[in-house]
Design a protein around this motif. Structure first.
Motif, mmCIF file in Angstrom:
data_model
loop_
_atom_site.group_PDB
_atom_site.id
_atom_site.type_symbol
_atom_site.label_atom_id
_atom_site.label_comp_id
_atom_site.label_asym_id
_atom_site.label_seq_id
_atom_site.Cartn_x
_atom_site.Cartn_y
_atom_site.Cartn_z
ATOM 1 N N HIS A 67 0.825 -1.203 0.000
ATOM 2 C CA HIS A 67 0.000 0.000 0.000
ATOM 3 C C HIS A 67 0.863 1.259 0.000
ATOM 4 O O HIS A 67 0.734 2.138 -0.858
ATOM 5 C CB HIS A 67 -0.923 -0.024 1.225
ATOM 6 N N ALA A 68 1.763 1.360 0.952
ATOM 7 C CA ALA A 68 2.546 2.582 1.125
ATOM 8 C C ALA A 68 3.560 2.790 -0.004
ATOM 9 O O ALA A 68 4.003 3.910 -0.244
ATOM 10 C CB ALA A 68 3.266 2.554 2.466
ATOM 11 N N TYR A 69 3.924 1.721 -0.707
ATOM 12 C CA TYR A 69 4.954 1.813 -1.743
ATOM 13 C C TYR A 69 4.387 1.504 -3.135
ATOM 14 O O TYR A 69 5.056 0.914 -3.973
ATOM 15 C CB TYR A 69 6.104 0.858 -1.422
ATOM 16 N N GLU A 70 3.136 1.920 -3.340
ATOM 17 C CA GLU A 70 2.465 1.600 -4.595
ATOM 18 C C GLU A 70 3.230 2.091 -5.807
ATOM 19 O O GLU A 70 3.414 1.364 -6.791
ATOM 20 C CB GLU A 70 1.049 2.176 -4.593
ATOM 21 N N TRP A 71 3.709 3.305 -5.773
ATOM 22 C CA TRP A 71 4.383 3.869 -6.935
ATOM 23 C C TRP A 71 5.742 3.224 -7.172
ATOM 24 O O TRP A 71 6.236 3.203 -8.298
ATOM 25 C CB TRP A 71 4.503 5.381 -6.797
ATOM 26 N N ALA A 72 6.360 2.702 -6.122
ATOM 27 C CA ALA A 72 7.602 1.960 -6.301
ATOM 28 C C ALA A 72 7.323 0.570 -6.873
ATOM 29 O O ALA A 72 8.136 0.001 -7.606
ATOM 30 C CB ALA A 72 8.342 1.840 -4.971
ATOM 31 N N TYR A 73 6.172 -0.002 -6.529
ATOM 32 C CA TYR A 73 5.790 -1.323 -7.022
ATOM 33 C C TYR A 73 5.537 -1.299 -8.527
ATOM 34 O O TYR A 73 5.894 -2.238 -9.238
ATOM 35 C CB TYR A 73 4.532 -1.796 -6.284
#
Length: 334
Positions: A311-317
């Protein structure tokens, strides 16, 4: 139209055209769907043809099986792809096998729609990309559009198909294309030619890929949201890449892939889903089997992490511009 409006238009066209088309699912009736894809259908066509179902995905799919066997054309919505697992047994054991187990006496003319993928900060239970689970099941067709024009045309083709179709809608691009840049505003669909969607009936054939960007140095094979990311990455980095939008994963347009790879000699496969056992692995294997002697470099893959959706690292995923740039450079350097 944006993609939601195009999908809604496809519903209206087919419900008006074919009285056997029935729409149901969680909140699709009175409320018009959590993303408003079925807005106005109940008011226009009545509660007998567009109605709300209990929160039971197994029950929704199972009911659709009976309707399809009877001769109706159920068009059902699973509110998020993450919710489809309770209905997976019905899909695999009944939906996919009906034509085979009855020696063709019964077919399953049904469509299972579902928003899928990330982009709305929905966390682990609203952001998954489970398409590979369905491409592995014989008897199912799997469709993932990347533009409003294709979304409407493919959905109409899916409704008219005598066999079951799983129709995944990339919710990140419902309202506008997504190029992977967190700090770049989304270009509205209204300003793009792919949003010029006719109001009336038309189809986009299942099993026919689209060349989203022509090129001669490298072939990028992808689908859904990642089509826009791949096109942006090629243009941002000055790579003469040809981007193939698969449109349908099953049936797969292998001829278009072969023709492109034999022209470019280099291949990058991009998917949003987790890397291990993803559909990208199947694509890489097919390219190796059919185009090995034309390859100038190993096939490269860019995908999501092998982890529950962060959730917190969506854009990194997300496979984004930086990761695609590294992959493009690697393929071109080999």
């Amino acid at each position: 139209m944006n993609m939601i409006e195009a999908i809604n238009s496809a519903h209206k066209v087919m419900m008006a055209r074919d009285p056997d088309v029935v729409v149901f699912g969680e909140d699709v009736g009175y409320f018009g769907g959590v993303f408003r894809a079925t807005a106005g259908l109940q008011e226009q066509f009545g509660k007998q043809r567009c109605f709300d179902a209990p929160i039971s995905e197994g029950g929704i799919v199972g009911t659709a099986v009976g309707m399809a066997a009877y001769g109706l054309k159920p068009l059902i919505e699973i509110q998020f792809a993450d919710y489809i697992y309770p209905g997976y047994d019905q899909i695999v054991s009944e939906v996919a096998r009906m034509r085979y187990r009855t020696a063709g006496e019964w077919t399953m003319p049904m469509v299972i729609r579902s928003p899928y993928g990330g982009g709305i900060f929905g966390g682990q239970t609203h952001s998954q990309s489970p398409e590979a689970l369905f491409t592995h099941v014989a008897g199912l067709k799997v469709v993932i559009p990347s533009t409003p024009y294709d979304a409407k045309g493919l959905l109409i083709a899916a409704i008219e198909d005598p066999d079951p179709v799983v129709f995944f809608e990339p919710k990140r691009i419902y309202n506008g294309p997504f190029d992977g840049h967190h700090d770049r505003p989304v270009t509205p669909w209204a300003k793009r030619p792919e949003a010029q969607v006719p109001d009336d009936y038309y189809t986009v054939p299942l099993g026919q890929a689209r060349i989203a960007r022509e090129g001669a140095e490298l072939t990028v094979i992808t689908y859904g949201t990642m089509v826009h990311v791949a096109v942006a990455a090629a243009e941002d980095n000055g790579v003469d890449a040809e981007v193939i939008d698969l449109r349908t994963l099953v049936p797969l347009d292998i001829k278009t892939i072969e023709a492109s790879v034999k022209k470019t000699g280099r291949v990058l496969v991009v998917q949003e889903a987790t890397r291990t056992s993803g559909f990208g692995a199947e694509l890489a294997a097919l390219v190796q089997e059919r185009c090995f002697y034309h390859l100038e470099a190993p096939v490269e893959r860019v995908a999501g992490w092998d982890t529950p959706y962060p959730h917190a690292y969506e854009w990194a995923y997300f496979p984004g511009p930086k990761r695609l740039k590294m992959a493009l450079e690697k393929v071109m350097a080999d």
